[in-house]
Write an enzyme that holds these catalytic residues in place. Structure first.
Site, short mmCIF file in Angstrom:
data_model
loop_
_atom_site.label_atom_id
_atom_site.label_comp_id
_atom_site.label_asym_id
_atom_site.label_seq_id
_atom_site.Cartn_x
_atom_site.Cartn_y
_atom_site.Cartn_z
N HIS A 84 36.47 -3.89 0.05
CA HIS A 84 37.67 -4.66 0.40
C HIS A 84 37.87 -5.87 -0.51
CE1 HIS A 84 34.85 -6.89 3.19
NE2 HIS A 84 35.60 -7.91 2.82
N ASP A 222 31.19 0.06 2.39
CA ASP A 222 32.05 -1.01 1.89
C ASP A 222 31.48 -1.63 0.62
OD1 ASP A 222 33.94 -2.96 1.59
OD2 ASP A 222 33.86 -3.65 3.67
N SER A 641 31.97 -12.07 2.24
CA SER A 641 32.11 -10.64 1.96
C SER A 641 31.57 -10.33 0.58
CB SER A 641 33.58 -10.24 2.03
OG SER A 641 34.05 -10.29 3.35
#
Length: 705
Positions: A84, A222, A641
């Site tokens: 992402h 991810d 992240s």
């Protein structure tokens, strides 16, 4: 005086035992007691290997494009981050014919690696506390404590001038810490040539979608892979050039195939964006009711329109995949945070703590006559409707559609071209970005935003163009929007001449002027209270530290590098043990539900890969399973992240990509019993690179052990 007291307290704090599993600690001045606690929990590296030594872990962690974190994993500059985080890069290279978002991407050679505009990585080279220097300058120049902005800017400029004499590729940024009671100067080295190397198909990189976002158990793969390129002569930063070569870092993170078990040490290092753990109960109440509630309401309306158009067209989906994901992420975050605020009674807990601070203040006289809880409460109450309306304005009109974005830019200083001595011949123009937005979607979003905004704010916050909507278009928002797109020069791809009389008569320009006027009104309403609230919150932080001088404290996150430590482990989910890892079998079980839950769709090839009976070297030695994602109690937030997750030997075992539902209040309150960081197992990453991507050259380069 307050700052000197504050830093005396900090010096005491450094000598005290640390609370395990909570905190976003700066590395350059990590308290020795915190390091000792890390060792007690399983960290095995010397203190110097965190920050000071040539092989220090900090040297392989990067700020990824100003919104995420990444980690260098090879001698040739490969960087792992989340899927992402690479989403926009993957989307920007995708077309209907070559849909890398849908089908994935694997560069088979350096020549196939894809360059990206406006992306970069930054290495933190050093950090220094400069508060004493600022105080000395303020005293010398007669600058008051509440008027330091100019002083900070001038010092930052001077420090940049000095460091660039040593190395022109370095920059210095000064940031506030501890609610503005401290200031650190951080030196960065930024590399602007960053190329996409590997992307997993969206079905895997975003597996679970909105259904599983902020939830456990998770199986999302991810990750994405980029490479830093450098000047071939200096190995230093350089803008994109075909002549650039892979960057050769001084050190990189060793990638581990050894896994982890329950209770093992785990450490994240990254760039957490923002937390507000010193915020008063009044501030949290405002966050809940004015900010989060508004975001949930507005984005719910906007996203319904986006999804309708995205579902109807592959071309539209490619354009909006990244925008929708970003919007939906914090829509659900705000929803979950409010539920946590209520379920944990965070406002009540803060109020109880503030009563203790009041009692301490009465007993000791600390900041008496300055820190005033009644004043703070009144300041927040007096601005409530204004701040709520501001959030409705922001969520409705800022970066929500192309016409309004252009209108705001047009009336607020677009750079002009043409002869400087002739205003009427000066012009600006918007570059063709039609590959980034869709006219039908854009129009409908603006129409529903106009209607929704009016239904939720007072008349004093309505731009003047609402009179035009009522009188000329009989309240029909869609007809008004269609008129804007048809008539305004903003949407015609032509040169725009602000010196001509026709400029101010343009209906799109009128929208920009009217919206700017509302911003000025909101600034007028909010400006006076904002500085006073900041000063009261700053003193509340100082009072808390004074009262709790037997406890360690870390500063709120501000997108500077931080360390968090803890353990691998489960938590109680609905009264039952959650388990601390997920397996391939659990993913296949979800894939089989794709007919009912679209977010669980995966291609037949993925069913085959994850349904294998033997995963070979990627199988965990302890459990005999192919482990996909795992839980730790590391303290993370947005910006983390892509943060590397290290074991006690400093080996990379995963990438942080999300938190569980109970972590959604962590920006204001960290619950170490329930809050969990969710990471993708690095062996899962390598498995997909190997078995799906056949990325042999990358696996050899990474050399996992």
């Amino acid at each position: 005086m307050m700052k000197r007291i504050f830093f005396f307290l900090l010096s005491l704090v450094a000598l005290l035992p640390a609370k395990a599993d909570e905190g976003m600690w700066t590395l350059y001045n990590l308290p020795p007691a915190v390091y000792e606690q890390m060792k007690a929990e399983g960290f095995m590296l010397p203190y110097s290997d965190l920050y000071d030594s040539p092989q220090a872990i900090k040297n392989c962690v990067v700020n990824f494009s100003g919104y995420c974190t990444g980690v260098v994993v090879s001698p040739n500059g490969l960087v792992f981050t989340n899927h992402h985080c690479g989403f926009e890069s993957i989307r920007s290279h995708s077309t209907v014919e070559h849909d890398y978002m849908l089908n994935g991407f694997c560069a088979k050679s350096y020549a196939e690696e894809l360059p990206n505009e406006n992306m970069f990585v930054s290495f933190m080279r050093s950090q220094l506390d400069i508060t004493d220097r600022l105080e000395w300058l303020a005293k010398k120049q007669g600058v008051n404590d509440d008027d330091w902005d100019g002083l900070i800017d001038s010092l930052q400029t001077a420090m940049n001038d000095s460091v660039k004499l040593i190395d022109p590729t370095l920059t210095v940024e000064i940031d506030a810490f501890y609610e503005g009671n401290a200031y650190y100067a951080t030196t960065y080295q930024r590399f602007n040539d960053l190329r996409l190397v590997f992307a997993i198909p969206k079905s895997m990189g975003k597996f679970g979608g909105d259904t599983d976002n902020w939830m456990w158990p998770r199986q999302t793969c991810d990750f994405s892979v980029f490479r830093i390129y450098a000047d071939p002569k200096t190995n230093g930063p350089a803008d994109y050039s075909a002549e650039n070569v892979p960057y050769h870092p001084q050190s990189w993170a060793p990638v581990s195939m050894q896994g982890y078990k329950d209770g093992d040490f785990s450490m994240t290092i990254g760039f957490p964006g923002s937390t507000s753990r010193y915020l008063s109960s009044f501030g949290i109440k405002e966050m809940r009711n004015a900010e989060n509630t508004t975001r949930v309401q507005v984005r719910g309306v906007k996203q319904a329109v986006m999804k309708k158009h995205m579902d109807a067209s592959e071309a539209v989906r490619i354009k909006y995949d990244s925008k929708y994901a970003q919007s939906a992420n914090y829509w659900k975050n705000s929803m979950g945070m409010n539920k946590c605020i209520d379920s944990v009674n965070i406002i009540g807990l803060k109020q109880q703590h503030e009563e203790l601070i009041k009692a301490y203040q009465e007993k000791t006289g600390f900041l008496k006559g300055k820190l005033d809880f009644t004043k703070l409460q009144d300041l927040y109450a007096s601005r409530y409707e204004h701040i709520r309306s501001f959030y409705y304005f922001y969520e409705s009109f800022i970066r929500t559609n192309e016409l309004v974005t252009r209108a705001m830019r047009a009336v607020n200083g677009m750079p002009l071209q043409g002869p400087e001595d002739n205003d009427k011949k000066q012009y600006f123009e918007f570059k063709d970005n039609s590959d980034e937005w869709d006219a039908d979607l854009d129009k409908e979003v603006l129409a529903v935003m106009l209607k929704n905004y009016r239904e939720h704010v007072g008349v004093q916050y309505l731009p003047d163009f609402y009179e035009t909507i009522d009188k000329k278009f009989k309240g029909d928002y869609q007809k008004y929007v269609d008129y804007l797109y048809k008539k305004s020069v903003l949407m015609k791809g032509k040169k725009i001449y602000p010196g001509k009389k026709s400029f101010l008569k343009d209906p799109g320009i009128a929208v920009g002027i009217d919206l700017t006027s509302v911003i000025a009104t909101l600034q007028m309403y909010l400006g006076g209270s904002m500085a006073e609230i900041e000063e009261q919150e700053k003193m509340l932080c100082a009072a808390k530290l004074q009262m709790e001088q037997d406890m360690p404290h870390y500063s709120d996150a501000n997108f500077t590098m931080r360390l968090s430590y803890g353990q691998v482990g489960e938590y109680l989910l609905n009264g039952q043990p959650s388990g601390y890892y997920t397996t391939a079998e659990s993913m296949v079980a979800k894939m089989k539900q794709a007919d009912r839950i679209a977010d669980y769709f995966a291609e037949p090839e993925m069913h085959t890969l994850l349904g294998a009976s033997d995963f070979g070297k990627y199988t965990d030695k302890e459990t005999g399973k192919m482990q996909l994602c795992f839980l730790t109690n590391n303290d993370i937030t947005g910006g983390n992240s892509g943060s590397p997750m290290f074991d006690g030997k400093g080996r990379l075992i995963g990438l942080a990509f999300d938190g569980n539902w109970d972590s959604l209040s962590s920006d204001i309150f960290f619950d170490k019993q329930l809050a969990r960081c969710i990471g993708v197992d690095i062996r899962y990453v390598l498995f997909m690179m190997d078995k799906w991507g056949h990325a042999d050259r990358l696996i050899r380069e990474i050399n996992p052990q």
